[in-house]
Design an enzyme around this catalytic site. Structure first.
Site, mmCIF file in Angstrom:
data_model
loop_
_atom_site.group_PDB
_atom_site.id
_atom_site.type_symbol
_atom_site.label_atom_id
_atom_site.label_comp_id
_atom_site.label_asym_id
_atom_site.label_seq_id
_atom_site.Cartn_x
_atom_site.Cartn_y
_atom_site.Cartn_z
ATOM 1 C CG ASP A 1 84.952 47.019 110.425
ATOM 2 O OD1 ASP A 1 85.841 46.779 111.256
ATOM 3 O OD2 ASP A 1 84.312 46.136 109.826
ATOM 4 C CD GLU B 1 83.913 42.466 108.084
ATOM 5 O OE1 GLU B 1 84.589 41.425 108.245
ATOM 6 O OE2 GLU B 1 83.522 43.166 109.039
ATOM 7 C CG HIS C 1 82.368 39.388 112.382
ATOM 8 N ND1 HIS C 1 83.642 39.833 112.663
ATOM 9 C CD2 HIS C 1 81.988 38.593 113.424
ATOM 10 C CE1 HIS C 1 84.028 39.318 113.829
ATOM 11 N NE2 HIS C 1 83.045 38.572 114.315
ATOM 12 C CG ASP D 1 81.412 44.946 112.623
ATOM 13 O OD1 ASP D 1 80.241 44.642 112.952
ATOM 14 O OD2 ASP D 1 82.323 44.108 112.474
#
Length: 569
Positions: free
Chosen positions: A30, A32, A171, A176
């Site tokens: 994942d 960000e 998040h 995540d």
């Protein structure tokens, strides 16, 4: 007996069963980011979890400096602030470790197109190769498996709650990713109920795979599980597409699964009637053979260069006051090869400016000038230094300097160009200095690459070996920059008898004209990259392999600083 035969024929082979999901290594990751568009927006955090058979094998997590401030709305969403990422490594320092972490695994992400899009863009921007890995999107898989009656939303937080994830999505990348691992396992359990038990069946289950694609999986059945080149052929035996693989059968089968999402390639697969395979000793031989097949067949669905043997070169014209010209045909005294005319022209302009050569096509009389302006200068249309503004000896000195640089005997033009950009920096003309720095860096790279390739192509015969990763050796015989023979010595097999057999059966190569002695630039470039990899050994060479002492090799430190934007000009 007949019943037994029917049962045996009905039984699936291990290859048809594919890779069991319990034996498949997944990397769930994942990201960000500072926004939604790769390129304008940067990555602020990477998190990944490697799992197999329900067991966590390792984790990867780091903040990333995106090179810009984190927008307030992103701070509010993720809690990641500009201060937090300021001391973090930039993405170009994170990529090598991340690519190593995901090597050989199936990639998994929630809304995978977003995450893989950012990673592909980062790899492309910093010169890394994004792997051709199978990708599973848990969002798409959930939409296929779960109805709106099962879940009102397909967001990661909703799926995590539905499937009993042990980690709540926050998040933040690693948390995540951990939650997505649990979501993946919950979805895989439901897949078992519909008869999906292997990786191949999982990829086939994705909705983008048409029944026609699934039916064509049999086109790969005859291919060996060996390195090589594959050719998709159309209804009229025309070659539609050419590619390389470490495992021919496995790679070709991927074209008939959900991991293949490129529209034009799916169109090609729909047209394909047969797949031919050319088995190779190792991946280097496959890469060279692919170039030759691309040049021979010019397949419609390949985006890779269909003219791999075409290149551009910089030469001095044969006239009283020579200028640098960009040409297709290499000859002795040429600089190159260049992949495009534009990059060759840019390098020629930088070199001409450093040496004081003319760049226009107007002819100067053979008698020369001792300072008389040319017609263009008189009309005020040209202010560049040229033969119309220099004395004959001055111009001859510039021509000699260029010839010496191309030959690797003197790099005075590079020092002249460097001195000029240093003067611009001292005068605080920073934008002009940065532009000159980038132009000089491109020229240095071109000169160094040209010298290295020419040095390799000048050797009548070179034999090299590289570890194959299993205790054996990959072997090559190179003659005048051309792959003449390739083979392997497996673990436990004495390599020298194999070397002698390869040399005896190697292709006869006669040297041709030009710096590369008639060899194709892309071929020589691939061989050069392979030979300079860590672990590769020279078995023997007919003559010493050496670069010019006064070329651009000594500029490597300057070049690295220039490319990082920290050149002390």
């Amino acid at each position: 007996m007949d019943v037994g035969r029917r049962l045996d024929n009905a039984q699936l082979t291990f290859d048809e069963l594919g890779t069991p999901l319990r034996d498949t290594t997944f990397v769930v990751f994942d990201l960000e980011t500072t926004g939604t568009s790769p390129g304008p927006d940067g990555i602020t955090e990477v998190g990944a979890v490697k799992v197999r058979g329900g067991e966590v094998l390792g984790e990867f997590g780091t903040l990333v400096d995106p090179g810009t401030a984190v927008p307030p709305e992103i701070v509010e969403l993720t809690g990641i602030t500009t201060a937090m990422v300021r001391a973090a490594p930039p993405i170009e320092r994170v990529l090598p470790a991340f690519l190593e972490f995901i090597s050989g695994a199936v990639l998994v992400a929630h809304n995978a197109g977003f995450d893989t899009g950012f990673m592909r863009a980062a790899c492309r921007a910093h010169g890394y190769h994004w792997p051709r890995a199978a990708v599973v999107c848990t969002l798409r898989l959930a939409r296929r498996l779960l109805t709106r009656e099962d879940t009102p939303s397909y967001r990661l937080s909703a799926l995590a709650a539905l499937l009993g994830a042990r980690t709540d999505p926050t998040h933040r990348a690693l948390e995540d990713a951990r939650a997505t691992v649990d979501v993946l396992h919950g979805l895989l359990e439901r897949l078992g109920a519909v008869g999906v038990h292997s990786l191949e069946e999982l990829l086939d289950y994705l909705p983008e795979v048409t029944p026609a694609q699934r039916r064509k999986r049999g086109l790969a059945a005859h291919l060996p599980r060996r390195p090589g080149v594959y050719l998709f052929r159309g209804p009229n035996e025309e070659v539609l597409y050419v590619g390389t693989a470490r495992d021919l059968r496995r790679r070709v089968r991927q074209y008939f699964t959900g991991s293949e999402s490129r529209g034009r390639i799916r169109e090609m697969v729909a047209l394909a009637q047969r797949v031919d395979g050319v088995e190779c000793a190792h991946s280097l031989e496959a890469e060279i053979r692919e170039l030759r097949l691309l040049a021979a067949h010019r397949p419609a669905y390949n985006r890779k260069s269909k003219n791999p043997h075409k290149a551009w070169w910089i030469v001095l014209t044969e006239e009283a006051f020579p200028r640098l010209s960009v040409v297709r045909l290499a000859r002795d005294g040429a600089l190159g090869p260049f992949r495009s005319q534009s990059t060759a022209a840019a390098a020629a302009n930088t070199l001409a400016d450093a040496a004081g050569l003319r760049t226009c096509t107007q002819r100067i009389p053979a008698g020369g000038s001792t300072g008389t302006p040319c017609v263009l200068a008189e009309l005020g249309r040209c202010g560049a230094p040229c033969a119309g503004r220099q004395s004959v000896p001055e111009y001859a000195t510039g021509v000699h300097a260029v010839s010496e640089l191309i030959a690797g005997r003197d790099n005075a033009p590079l020092w002249t160009a460097r001195g000029r950009l240093e003067a611009l920096a001292e005068a605080q003309h920073f934008e002009q200095a940065a532009r000159r720095r980038d132009e000089l860096a491109a020229l240095v790279r071109a000169v160094r690459r040209g010298h290295r390739m020419a040095a390799l192509a000048a050797i009548p015969e070179l034999v090299a070996a590289a570890p194959d990763g299993n205790g054996g050796w990959e072997l090559v015989v190179i003659r005048y920059g051309r792959l003449a023979s390739a083979g392997v010595a497996r673990r436990g097999v004495p390599p020298m008898p194999v070397v002698e057999a390869l040399v005896a059966s190697a292709e006869t190569v006669l040297p041709g004209p030009g710096p590369l002695h008639g060899s194709a630039g892309e071929d020589v470039g691939i061989l050069l990259r392979w030979l300079t990899r860590p672990g590769v050994r020279l078995v023997r060479t007919a003559r010493p392999w050496a670069e010019p002492a006064r070329g651009a090799a000594g500029w490597q430190d300057w070049l690295e600083r220039a490319e990082s934007g920290r050149t002390p000009v």
